[in-house]
Design a protein around this motif. Structure first.
Motif, PDB file in Angstrom:
ATOM      1  N   ASP A 172     -60.399  38.522   8.449  1.00 49.48           N
ATOM      2  CA  ASP A 172     -60.789  39.890   8.077  1.00 49.48           C
ATOM      3  C   ASP A 172     -62.245  40.169   8.400  1.00 49.48           C
ATOM      4  OD1 ASP A 172     -58.724  41.354   7.151  1.00 49.48           O
ATOM      5  OD2 ASP A 172     -58.834  40.577   5.098  1.00 49.48           O
ATOM      6  N   GLN A 173     -63.047  39.114   8.336  1.00 46.99           N
ATOM      7  CA  GLN A 173     -64.487  39.307   8.519  1.00 46.99           C
ATOM      8  C   GLN A 173     -65.034  38.303   9.514  1.00 46.99           C
ATOM      9  OE1 GLN A 173     -65.891  39.016   4.523  1.00 46.99           O
ATOM     10  NE2 GLN A 173     -65.173  41.066   4.025  1.00 46.99           N
ATOM     11  N   GLY A 174     -66.113  38.712  10.194  1.00 43.43           N
ATOM     12  CA  GLY A 174     -66.721  37.838  11.195  1.00 43.43           C
ATOM     13  C   GLY A 174     -67.001  38.644  12.432  1.00 43.43           C
ATOM     14  N   PRO A 175     -67.773  38.076  13.371  1.00 37.52           N
ATOM     15  CA  PRO A 175     -68.205  38.837  14.533  1.00 37.52           C
ATOM     16  C   PRO A 175     -67.053  39.382  15.385  1.00 37.52           C
ATOM     17  CG  PRO A 175     -68.884  36.514  14.675  1.00 37.52           C
ATOM     18  CD  PRO A 175     -68.320  36.724  13.317  1.00 37.52           C
ATOM     19  N   SER A 176     -65.962  38.615  15.485  1.00 35.98           N
ATOM     20  CA  SER A 176     -64.864  39.068  16.352  1.00 35.98           C
ATOM     21  C   SER A 176     -63.551  39.169  15.564  1.00 35.98           C
ATOM     22  CB  SER A 176     -64.722  38.097  17.522  1.00 35.98           C
ATOM     23  OG  SER A 176     -63.895  38.632  18.516  1.00 35.98           O
ATOM     24  N   ALA A 177     -63.651  39.382  14.247  1.00 37.10           N
ATOM     25  CA  ALA A 177     -62.463  39.345  13.391  1.00 37.10           C
ATOM     26  C   ALA A 177     -61.433  40.393  13.809  1.00 37.10           C
ATOM     27  CB  ALA A 177     -62.870  39.580  11.940  1.00 37.10           C
ATOM     28  N   SER A 178     -60.168  39.986  13.803  1.00 38.70           N
ATOM     29  CA  SER A 178     -59.119  40.922  14.223  1.00 38.70           C
ATOM     30  C   SER A 178     -58.284  41.411  13.047  1.00 38.70           C
ATOM     31  CB  SER A 178     -58.208  40.256  15.262  1.00 38.70           C
ATOM     32  OG  SER A 178     -57.560  39.134  14.711  1.00 38.70           O
ATOM     33  N   GLY A 179     -58.452  40.801  11.870  1.00 37.82           N
ATOM     34  CA  GLY A 179     -57.743  41.267  10.675  1.00 37.82           C
ATOM     35  C   GLY A 179     -56.257  40.985  10.715  1.00 37.82           C
ATOM     36  N   ASP A 180     -55.545  41.666   9.851  1.00 36.87           N
ATOM     37  CA  ASP A 180     -54.098  41.477   9.726  1.00 36.87           C
ATOM     38  C   ASP A 180     -53.404  41.876  11.039  1.00 36.87           C
ATOM     39  OD1 ASP A 180     -51.467  41.419   9.044  1.00 36.87           O
ATOM     40  OD2 ASP A 180     -51.599  42.919   7.446  1.00 36.87           O
ATOM     41  N   PRO A 181     -52.691  40.943  11.685  1.00 34.85           N
ATOM     42  CA  PRO A 181     -52.033  41.284  12.951  1.00 34.85           C
ATOM     43  C   PRO A 181     -50.781  42.149  12.769  1.00 34.85           C
ATOM     44  CG  PRO A 181     -51.516  39.032  12.342  1.00 34.85           C
ATOM     45  CD  PRO A 181     -52.473  39.529  11.313  1.00 34.85           C
ATOM     46  N   SER A 182     -50.310  42.281  11.532  1.00 38.83           N
ATOM     47  CA  SER A 182     -48.996  42.900  11.317  1.00 38.83           C
ATOM     48  C   SER A 182     -48.878  44.334  11.837  1.00 38.83           C
ATOM     49  CB  SER A 182     -48.630  42.856   9.829  1.00 38.83           C
ATOM     50  OG  SER A 182     -48.788  41.573   9.340  1.00 38.83           O
ATOM     51  N   PRO A 183     -49.862  45.226  11.606  1.00 36.55           N
ATOM     52  CA  PRO A 183     -49.704  46.589  12.146  1.00 36.55           C
ATOM     53  C   PRO A 183     -49.642  46.595  13.671  1.00 36.55           C
ATOM     54  CG  PRO A 183     -51.539  46.475  10.575  1.00 36.55           C
ATOM     55  CD  PRO A 183     -51.095  45.077  10.818  1.00 36.55           C
ATOM     56  N   VAL A 184     -50.306  45.618  14.295  1.00 33.06           N
ATOM     57  CA  VAL A 184     -50.288  45.543  15.763  1.00 33.06           C
ATOM     58  C   VAL A 184     -48.912  45.050  16.225  1.00 33.06           C
ATOM     59  CG1 VAL A 184     -51.514  44.694  17.784  1.00 33.06           C
ATOM     60  CG2 VAL A 184     -52.743  44.992  15.628  1.00 33.06           C
ATOM     61  N   THR A 185     -48.377  44.087  15.499  1.00 31.32           N
ATOM     62  CA  THR A 185     -47.006  43.635  15.804  1.00 31.32           C
ATOM     63  C   THR A 185     -46.038  44.800  15.670  1.00 31.32           C
ATOM     64  OG1 THR A 185     -47.528  41.440  14.948  1.00 31.32           O
ATOM     65  CG2 THR A 185     -45.195  41.983  15.147  1.00 31.32           C
ATOM     66  N   ALA A 186     -46.214  45.575  14.607  1.00 28.27           N
ATOM     67  CA  ALA A 186     -45.307  46.713  14.374  1.00 28.27           C
ATOM     68  C   ALA A 186     -45.382  47.707  15.531  1.00 28.27           C
ATOM     69  CB  ALA A 186     -45.677  47.401  13.061  1.00 28.27           C
ATOM     70  N   ARG A 187     -46.575  47.936  16.048  1.00 28.42           N
ATOM     71  CA  ARG A 187     -46.703  48.880  17.171  1.00 28.42           C
ATOM     72  C   ARG A 187     -45.929  48.379  18.403  1.00 28.42           C
ATOM     73  NH1 ARG A 187     -50.782  52.844  19.014  1.00 28.42           N
ATOM     74  NH2 ARG A 187     -50.648  52.938  21.279  1.00 28.42           N
ATOM     75  N   GLY A 188     -46.060  47.071  18.687  1.00 25.98           N
ATOM     76  CA  GLY A 188     -45.331  46.511  19.835  1.00 25.98           C
ATOM     77  C   GLY A 188     -43.820  46.639  19.645  1.00 25.98           C
ATOM     78  N   VAL A 189     -43.355  46.420  18.420  1.00 23.75           N
ATOM     79  CA  VAL A 189     -41.912  46.524  18.149  1.00 23.75           C
ATOM     80  C   VAL A 189     -41.460  47.973  18.324  1.00 23.75           C
ATOM     81  CG1 VAL A 189     -40.122  46.239  16.392  1.00 23.75           C
ATOM     82  CG2 VAL A 189     -41.919  44.519  16.615  1.00 23.75           C
TER      83      VAL A 189
END
Ligand code: NAD
Length: 352
Positions: free
Chosen positions: A134-151
């Motif tokens: 969730d935090q950090g210079p290149s943090a990407s956070g929860d991948p789930s909404p991105v997975t949902a978009r691909g689906v």
């Protein structure tokens, strides 16, 4: 080890920590394309063999997923055996972090069922080989909404191929499992004008989605047999088996869950019934695309979303080739991924 799911794994390691109660398995299927990356699943398995089978199948699928998505990552997965509601403690997660550290970067841990980004952050206190922070210079956070978009993109393509429709407007989609991915997917489908029928063992998740999207709630056991245009499995694996394939009314199966097929013969059974199946490891690659950008150290949300939208193009290619060759898209997707893996393995042999 006598697991039927053991297939060319490079490394499988068992960890126990009596102080915290940790019992975990980390499976590295392939590092041919890069470090093996995959989620940590925290689950109350019935016995150890179930956990072994699950981690081996999941890690092999991660190799196919990353290869098909064109990522510089290999396939790995880990399982923590226990009930996340009762057994998950900071001490246990820290012990798991030390286990990941033991592998020296050959495995990178991310989120999966039973884990959250904050849990991954605790694991990351003991090792830098984590992703999906969730935090950090290149943090990407929860991948789930991105997975949902691909689906969601994948469902659009599958509907176009099988039903000749260019929009999800008015389509009836059944979503089984309304967790991190299924819940987000329901929102995207509803915004696109789809009618939703939903089921989850957690009733409150059904009610939340019903309130937000006007979804109809049904029991988990009956959703598969409902009159649907698309069945989207977003809970756990093995939902497509000899029994459920016979019950399916939907001409399209396209969802986020990993390892949806109980075994590969089910892909042929779906094909024989004229049901278009979007291979799980192709359609649910959004999360690993997101995580890969974090690992590369240059996380850019817009670029990730553009790349995730290309999941639709990959599925388009798979469905076209499957139609040409008269076989299940599952085997076409396996072949495409395997070709990339074999080429990477051959290149590595040459440099040794
Ligand atoms: P999650 O734990 O947030 O959600 C799973 C949901 O399924 C929960 O709401 C749970 O109550 C429900 N569920 C469990 N057993 C069920 C059953 N028998 N019938 C109906 N509902 C049931 O998990 P998630 O992150 O949403 O992942 C869902 C699936 O997608 C998993 O198979 C996961 O491996 C896969 N996946 C997730 C991601 C990601 O980015 N999170 C990426 C790729 C694949």
């Amino acid at each position: 080890m006598t697991s039927t799911a053991f297939r060319d794994h490079e490394e499988v390691a068992f960890f126990r920590d009596p102080h915290s109660g940790l019992k975990a398995i980390i499976a590295v299927h392939s590092t041919a394309l890069g470090p093996a990356c995959g989620g940590v699943r925290f689950h109350a398995y019935g016995n150890e063999q179930e956990a072994i089978d699950d981690v081996l199948r999941l890690s092999a699928a991660m190799s196919l997923k990353s290869a098909l998505a064109g990522l510089p990552l290999g396939g790995g997965k880990s399982v923590i055996i226990g009930d996340p509601g009762k057994d998950k403690t900071p001490a246990l997660l820290a012990a798991f972090g030390r286990a990941v550290e033991c592998l020296g970067g050959r495995y990178i841990a991310a989120e999966d069922v039973g884990m959250s980004p904050s849990d991954i952050a605790i694991v990351g206190g003991e090792t830098r080989h984590v992703a999906g922070l969730d935090q950090g210079p290149s943090a990407s956070g929860d991948p789930s909404p991105v997975t949902a978009r691909g689906v969601w993109r994948g469902i659009e393509v599958a509907v176009r191929h099988r039903l000749g429709r260019n929009t999800l407007e008015g389509m009836t989609v059944g979503v089984l499992g309304l967790g991190h991915v299924g819940g987000a997917l329901a929102g995207l489908l509803s915004d696109a004008g789809a009618r939703l029928v939903v089921a989850d063992i957690a009733e409150e998740r059904c009610r939340t989605v019903a309130d937000r999207c006007g979804a109809r709630i049904v029991d988990v056991d009956v959703l598969v047999g409902e009159r649907l245009d698309v069945f989207a499995p977003c809970a756990l694996g093995g939902i497509l088996n000899a029994e459920t394939v016979g019950q399916l009314e939907a001409p399209v199966v396209a969802g986020a869950a990993n390892n949806q097929l109980a075994d590969e013969t089910i892909a042929d059974a779906l094909h024989a019934r004229g049901i278009l199946y979007a291979p799980d490891f192709a359609i649910n690659a959004g999360g690993i695309v997101n995580v890969a950008a974090e690992i590369a150290g240059n996380y850019d949300r817009a670029a990730v979303m553009r790349r995730v939208d290309r999941i639709g193009d990959t599925l388009d290619e798979i469905f076209l080739r499957a139609a040409r060759e008269g076989r299940s898209p599952h085997f076409v997707a396996v072949d495409l991924a395997q070709e990339r893996l074999d080429a990477a393995r051959a290149a590595r042999q040459q440099t040794l």
